[in-house]
Design an enzyme around this catalytic site. Structure first.
Site, PDB file in Angstrom:
ATOM      1  N   CYS A   1       0.813  -1.226   0.000  1.00 51.98           N
ATOM      2  CA  CYS A   1       0.000   0.000   0.000  1.00 51.98           C
ATOM      3  C   CYS A   1       0.847   1.278   0.000  1.00 51.98           C
ATOM      4  CB  CYS A   1      -0.980  -0.012   1.168  1.00 51.98           C
ATOM      5  SG  CYS A   1      -0.253  -0.530   2.722  1.00 51.98           S
TER       6      CYS A   1
ATOM      7  N   HIS B   1      -1.891   6.844   3.799  1.00 50.43           N
ATOM      8  CA  HIS B   1      -0.429   6.924   3.919  1.00 50.43           C
ATOM      9  C   HIS B   1       0.061   8.231   3.280  1.00 50.43           C
ATOM     10  CE1 HIS B   1      -0.569   2.981   5.426  1.00 50.43           C
ATOM     11  NE2 HIS B   1      -0.070   2.284   4.432  1.00 50.43           N
TER      12      HIS B   1
HETATM   13  N1  LIG Z   1      -4.576  -3.274   5.694  1.00 50.39           N
HETATM   14  C1  LIG Z   1      -4.072  -2.653   4.614  1.00 50.39           C
HETATM   15  O1  LIG Z   1      -4.075  -1.417   4.497  1.00 50.39           O
HETATM   16  C2  LIG Z   1      -3.488  -3.459   3.493  1.00 50.39           C
HETATM   17  C3  LIG Z   1      -3.121  -2.785   2.323  1.00 50.39           C
HETATM   18  C4  LIG Z   1      -2.546  -3.515   1.255  1.00 50.39           C
HETATM   19  C5  LIG Z   1      -2.360  -4.863   1.385  1.00 50.39           C
HETATM   20  N2  LIG Z   1      -2.721  -5.485   2.552  1.00 50.39           N
HETATM   21  C6  LIG Z   1      -2.500  -6.929   2.625  1.00 50.39           C
HETATM   22  O2  LIG Z   1      -3.756  -7.591   2.702  1.00 50.39           O
HETATM   23  C7  LIG Z   1      -3.606  -8.803   3.420  1.00 50.39           C
HETATM   24  C8  LIG Z   1      -4.631  -8.826   4.550  1.00 50.39           C
HETATM   25  O3  LIG Z   1      -4.344  -7.732   5.394  1.00 50.39           O
HETATM   26  P1  LIG Z   1      -5.415  -7.163   6.433  1.00 50.39           P
HETATM   27  O4  LIG Z   1      -4.869  -5.852   6.857  1.00 50.39           O
HETATM   28  O5  LIG Z   1      -6.792  -7.231   5.876  1.00 50.39           O
HETATM   29  O6  LIG Z   1      -5.256  -8.252   7.621  1.00 50.39           O
HETATM   30  P2  LIG Z   1      -6.282  -8.650   8.757  1.00 50.39           P
HETATM   31  O7  LIG Z   1      -7.234  -7.556   9.053  1.00 50.39           O
HETATM   32  O8  LIG Z   1      -5.433  -9.145   9.862  1.00 50.39           O
HETATM   33  O9  LIG Z   1      -7.140  -9.871   8.127  1.00 50.39           O
HETATM   34  C9  LIG Z   1      -6.557 -11.126   7.914  1.00 50.39           C
HETATM   35  C10 LIG Z   1      -7.541 -12.042   7.184  1.00 50.39           C
HETATM   36  O10 LIG Z   1      -6.859 -13.258   6.851  1.00 50.39           O
HETATM   37  C11 LIG Z   1      -7.590 -14.363   7.403  1.00 50.39           C
HETATM   38  N3  LIG Z   1      -6.643 -15.424   7.759  1.00 50.39           N
HETATM   39  C12 LIG Z   1      -5.757 -15.435   8.784  1.00 50.39           C
HETATM   40  N4  LIG Z   1      -5.043 -16.586   8.776  1.00 50.39           N
HETATM   41  C13 LIG Z   1      -5.497 -17.299   7.714  1.00 50.39           C
HETATM   42  C14 LIG Z   1      -5.192 -18.582   7.177  1.00 50.39           C
HETATM   43  N5  LIG Z   1      -4.242 -19.356   7.711  1.00 50.39           N
HETATM   44  N6  LIG Z   1      -5.862 -18.994   6.072  1.00 50.39           N
HETATM   45  C15 LIG Z   1      -6.806 -18.214   5.510  1.00 50.39           C
HETATM   46  N7  LIG Z   1      -7.176 -17.003   5.979  1.00 50.39           N
HETATM   47  C16 LIG Z   1      -6.517 -16.559   7.073  1.00 50.39           C
HETATM   48  C17 LIG Z   1      -8.328 -13.805   8.586  1.00 50.39           C
HETATM   49  O11 LIG Z   1      -9.431 -14.667   8.853  1.00 50.39           O
HETATM   50  P3  LIG Z   1      -9.989 -14.924  10.351  1.00 50.39           P
HETATM   51  O12 LIG Z   1     -10.898 -13.766  10.663  1.00 50.39           O
HETATM   52  O13 LIG Z   1     -10.731 -16.197  10.200  1.00 50.39           O
HETATM   53  O14 LIG Z   1      -8.817 -14.998  11.265  1.00 50.39           O
HETATM   54  C18 LIG Z   1      -8.745 -12.448   8.016  1.00 50.39           C
HETATM   55  O15 LIG Z   1      -9.844 -12.601   7.161  1.00 50.39           O
HETATM   56  C19 LIG Z   1      -2.147  -8.837   3.907  1.00 50.39           C
HETATM   57  O16 LIG Z   1      -1.374  -9.612   3.035  1.00 50.39           O
HETATM   58  C20 LIG Z   1      -1.741  -7.379   3.851  1.00 50.39           C
HETATM   59  O17 LIG Z   1      -0.345  -7.229   3.675  1.00 50.39           O
HETATM   60  C21 LIG Z   1      -3.296  -4.820   3.596  1.00 50.39           C
END
Ligand SMILES: NC(=O)c1ccc[n+]([C@@H]2O[C@H](COP(=O)([O-])OP(=O)(O)OC[C@H]3O[C@@H](n4cnc5c(N)ncnc54)[C@H](OP(=O)(O)O)[C@@H]3O)[C@@H](O)[C@H]2O)c1
Length: 363
Positions: free
Chosen positions: A159, A253
Site C-alpha cells: 500500500c 499513507h
Molecule cells: N490493511 C491494509 O491497508 C493493506 C493494504 C494492502 C495490502 N494489505 C494486505 O492484505 C492482506 C490482509 O491484510 P489485512 O490488513 O486485511 O489483515 P487482517 O485484518 O489481519 O485480516 C486477515 C484475514 O486473513 C484471514 N486469515 C488469517 N489466517 C489465515 C489462514 N491461515 N488462512 C486463511 N485465511 C486466514 C483472517 O481470517 P480470520 O478472521 O478467520 O482470522 C482475516 O480474514 C495482507 O497480506 C496485507 O499485507 C493490507
C-alpha cells in the site's frame, strides 16, 4: 465471456480489514457477483455475520460503509478448502504465509487478484497498477506454462508503493528519473488487525520502523516501472531509498518524496504532466475508476489524511507541496497521500480486475 457478463467471484480473507473493503467494493457491482467467502478455520462454517462477532457481542466490522446485506448470510469457507467449481476469479486478502499455500491452489484453475506479498517478487508474476503497466500482462502466459496453471496470480503492490508509483509513472515517462528518496508516514490500518498496532504503542507517538516495508517499496517501484521485453521484466534502473514510519493516523499513507529527474523540469512542467496523466485509462470508464487517478492541490497545507484520503472514494492519490529541490540534480520534492485500504488494497484490486477484463487479460 464479454465484459458485460457478471463474473462469479470469491473473497478470501473476507473477515479482515482489506477483505471487508473488498465486500463494500463488490456489493452490487455491475461486473462481479460474490458467490463465496473464505477465511481461516477460525471463521469457517459460520455465517459471515457470526464470523465477525466477538463473544461479548461486539462486531468486528471495520469499514465506515455498512456490509452489503447480501453477504451477511453467506457461510464462510476454510480458505484451504474453498470450492472453485462456480468461481471465475478469486480476490485474496490474507497474510503472505497463508497466501503462499492457498493462492497456487486457486491459480491452478482461475485468476487470483491478491493483496498479499507472497508472489510479488517472483520473476514471472506481474504486479499491476491501474493505468501504469498493463504491458506486463504478457508475462502471464509464461507463469501459466512454467507452473502448469490455467489461471494466474497477480498481487497488487504494497500500500505504500501505490501512491509513490502513481505519482512517479508520469514523471518517469516524460522526464526520466535518476533516483527517488521517500519518507512515509503510514496509517495504523496498514498493519491490519492480526494483531495490528497496539494503541498503547502508537498514541502520542511515531514508530520509526516497519519491518520489511522499505525493501518492499524499493523493489516494487522498480519492478512496476520496469520494462517487459516479451520475456522478462527488467526493473527500472533508478535507485529508490525509503524510510517507512508508522504514525497516529487511522487511514491514509502520507509520503514525502524527493526525485532527481534525468531531464530538468520546472514545477509547472511537472504539474502539467500530472494533470494530463492517465487520461486514456480514465476514458475507459471502468466501474470503479475515479474521475482522476492523481490530483494536485496548490494549498500548501494539503494533502492531509483526514481531509483528503477519501477523495473520489479513496481512489485518487492527492499530491501537494511541489517545489524544486536544490540538493539533488534536477531535483523536485512533493508530498503525496493515498488511501491504503481503498486504492491501496481492495478497491484498487477490484479496479485492476476490471482493467484486466477490459484489456482481455481475463476472458
Ligand atoms: N490493511 C491494509 O491497508 C493493506 C493494504 C494492502 C495490502 N494489505 C494486505 O492484505 C492482506 C490482509 O491484510 P489485512 O490488513 O486485511 O489483515 P487482517 O485484518 O489481519 O485480516 C486477515 C484475514 O486473513 C484471514 N486469515 C488469517 N489466517 C489465515 C489462514 N491461515 N488462512 C486463511 N485465511 C486466514 C483472517 O481470517 P480470520 O478472521 O478467520 O482470522 C482475516 O480474514 C495482507 O497480506 C496485507 O499485507 C493490507
Amino acid at each position: 465471456m464479454g465484459s458485460s457478463a457478471r463474473r462469479r467471484v470469491a473473497v478470501v480473507g473476507a473477515t479482515g480489514v482489506a477483505g471487508q473493503q473488498f465486500l463494500t467494493s463488490l456489493g452490487n457491482h455491475p461486473w462481479f457477483e460474490v458467490k463465496r467467502l473464505a477465511a481461516s478455520e477460525r471463521s469457517a462454517g459460520k455465517k459471515f455475520s457470526d464470523a465477525i462477532k466477538n463473544p461479548n457481542g461486539s462486531t468486528r466490522w471495520f469499514t465506515s460503509e455498512p456490509c452489503p446485506k447480501e453477504f451477511l448470510n453467506i457461510t464462510v469457507e476454510n480458505a484451504e478448502k474453498l470450492i472453485l467449481d462456480d468461481i471465475d476469479i478469486v480476490f485474496t486478502a490474507i497474510e503472505s504465509d497463508a497466501a503462499k499455500i492457498v493462492e497456487p491452489i486457486y491459480a491452478a484453475r482461475v485468476p487470483v487478484i491478491s493483496t498479499a506479498s507472497a508472489f510479488r517478487y517472483e520473476a514471472d508474476v506481474p504486479v499491476f497498477l491501474p493505468g501504469v503497466n498493463i504491458d506486463h500482462a504478457g508475462i502471464i502466459a509464461k507463469q501459466q506454462k512454467a507452473r502448469g496453471w490455467k489461471g494466474f496470480v497477480t498481487p497488487g503492490p504494497n500500500c505504500t508503493t501505490v501512491g509513490l508509483v502513481m505519482t512517479l509513472k508520469p514523471l518517469y515517462d516524460k522526464f526520466g528519473i535518476n533516483s527517488v528518496i521517500m519518507t512515509s508516514m503510514q496509517a495504523v490500518s496498514g498493519a491490519g488487525r492480526s494483531p495490528g498496532v497496539l494503541s498503547y504503542d502508537i498514541l502520542d507517538n511515531v514508530v520509526p520502523y516497519i519491518p520489511k516495508e522499505e525493501e518492499k517499496v524499493q523493489t516494487e517501484t522498480q519492478k512496476i516501472l520496469g520494462k517487459y521485453d516479451g520475456n522478462t521484466i527488467t526493473p527500472a534502473p533508478f535507485n529508490v531509498s525509503c524510510t517507512c514510519t508508522r504514525v497516529n493516523v487511522i487511514d491514509g499513507h502520507t509520503e514525502a518524496a524527493f526525485v532527481s529527474l534525468k531531464n530538468k523540469a520546472t514545477t509547472d512542467d511537472v504539474k502539467k504532466v500530472w494533470k494530463e496523466a492517465y487520461a486514456e485509462f480514465i476514458q475507459m470508464g471502468l466501474p470503479s475508476a475515479p474521475p482522476e487517478l492523481i490530483s494536485y492541490t496548490e494549498d500548501p497545507f494539503r494533502p492531509q489524511p483526514r481531509l483528503d484520503r477519501d477523495m473520489n472514494n479513496g481512489m485518487t492519490t492527492s499530491i501537494g507541496r511541489l517545489r524544486e529541490d536544490g540538493v539533488l540534480p534536477n531535483g523536485i520534492k512533493y508530498v503525496l497521500l493515498s488511501h491504503n485500504t481503498k486504492f491501496g488494497a481492495a478497491k484498487g484490486a477490484v479496479l485492476t480486475a476490471e482493467y484486466l477484463i477490459k484489456r482481455e487479460v481475463i476472458h
